[in-house]
Enzyme design. Structure first.
Site, PDB file in Angstrom:
ATOM      1  N   CYS A 123       0.836  -1.202   0.000  1.00 53.14           N
ATOM      2  CA  CYS A 123       0.000   0.000   0.000  1.00 53.14           C
ATOM      3  C   CYS A 123       0.878   1.262   0.000  1.00 53.14           C
ATOM      4  O   CYS A 123       1.627   1.463  -0.938  1.00 53.14           O
ATOM      5  CB  CYS A 123      -1.003  -0.028   1.146  1.00 53.14           C
ATOM      6  SG  CYS A 123      -2.364   1.158   0.930  1.00 53.14           S
ATOM      7  N   HIS A 138      -3.738  -4.730  -0.490  1.00 53.25           N
ATOM      8  CA  HIS A 138      -3.325  -5.372   0.761  1.00 53.25           C
ATOM      9  C   HIS A 138      -3.430  -6.884   0.625  1.00 53.25           C
ATOM     10  O   HIS A 138      -4.526  -7.439   0.734  1.00 53.25           O
ATOM     11  CB  HIS A 138      -4.227  -4.910   1.911  1.00 53.25           C
ATOM     12  CG  HIS A 138      -4.003  -3.511   2.341  1.00 53.25           C
ATOM     13  ND1 HIS A 138      -3.100  -3.172   3.327  1.00 53.25           N
ATOM     14  CD2 HIS A 138      -4.556  -2.356   1.920  1.00 53.25           C
ATOM     15  CE1 HIS A 138      -3.117  -1.863   3.501  1.00 53.25           C
ATOM     16  NE2 HIS A 138      -3.996  -1.340   2.655  1.00 53.25           N
ATOM     17  N   GLU A 150      -2.598  -9.023   2.767  1.00 57.66           N
ATOM     18  CA  GLU A 150      -3.020  -9.563   4.065  1.00 57.66           C
ATOM     19  C   GLU A 150      -4.525  -9.464   4.277  1.00 57.66           C
ATOM     20  O   GLU A 150      -5.065 -10.096   5.191  1.00 57.66           O
ATOM     21  CB  GLU A 150      -2.264  -8.864   5.203  1.00 57.66           C
ATOM     22  CG  GLU A 150      -2.725  -7.469   5.545  1.00 57.66           C
ATOM     23  CD  GLU A 150      -2.182  -6.374   4.646  1.00 57.66           C
ATOM     24  OE1 GLU A 150      -2.337  -5.193   5.017  1.00 57.66           O
ATOM     25  OE2 GLU A 150      -1.604  -6.691   3.587  1.00 57.66           O
TER      26      GLU A 150
END
EC number: 4.3.2.10
Length: 212
Positions: free
Chosen positions: A84, A193, A195
């Site tokens: 990001c 992202h 994650e």
């Protein structure tokens, strides 16, 4: 975790950093959250997360001497993954609310407000992976989770050394095209992202770990 690749997630005050740690642990990494120079330089892989404003992220990185440490890793061909705003700061500069801020300058380009009627760009989106991408191996048709109002919308990287491989640039669209990921030798980065990107994000992180 014996035999697991050792990864440091850079701790410089960025928010939501624990989710990156947990995601990496779930895919088999031995993760340390730290800004200690030894942890940053000696790990098999370094992850540079980032949320919020470009300028604030750069201030946080400078406070822990991260620009020098990241530069040392890249010069030594040691893998780094930006996420990001951790990707955005790899470019020359960011411009938010008309105010320019110098980035790390690993890539040419300016991070600017997205050319879209609705920002932030928040939610799931497809990407157009670069040819022969290592990060997106097996993931060409997957969707990833984005949360951002700014991005790099033009790529002008020139390879001046004939033996140097051209960076692999992956694109997405919100209003217009923007860079969703870059793979450039030891330095990789994603605007989205991983994650927060469910199984697709987990596989991307496994793919990155496989390059360490």
């Amino acid at each position: 975790m014996s035999g697991a690749p050792r990864v440091t997630v850079l701790d410089y005050g960025s928010g939501n950093i624990r989710s990156a740690v947990r995601a990496l642990e779930r895919v088999g990494a031995d993760v340390t959250l730290s800004h200690d120079p030894a942890d940053v330089t000696e790990a098999a892989g370094l992850v540079v997360p980032g949320v919020g404003a470009f300028e604030a992220v750069m201030d946080g990185l400078r406070a822990v001497d991260a620009p020098r440490l990241i530069g040392r890793r890249i010069a030594g061909n040691r893998p780094v993954l930006g996420i990001c705003v951790g990707m955005q700061v790899m470019f020359e500069r960011g411009v938010e609310h008309g105010v320019p801020t110098d980035g790390l300058g690993e890539w040419p380009g300016t991070v600017e407000r997205l050319a879209a009627d609705v920002v932030p760009h928040m939610g799931w989106n497809t990407v157009e992976p670069a040819a022969d991408s290592a990060l997106f191996a097996g993931l060409a048709d997957e969707r990833f989770y984005f949360v951002h109002s700014y991005g790099v919308q033009d790529w002008t990287f020139d390879v001046t050394i004939p033996t140097m491989a051209a960076p692999r640039v992956t694109w997405s669209r919100h209003g217009g095209p923007f860079i969703a990921a870059v793979e450039n030798g030891p330095l990789s980065a994603t605007q989205f992202h991983p994650e927060k990107s469910a199984d697709a994000g987990a596989q991307l992180l496994r793919n990155w770990l496989g390059t360490l």
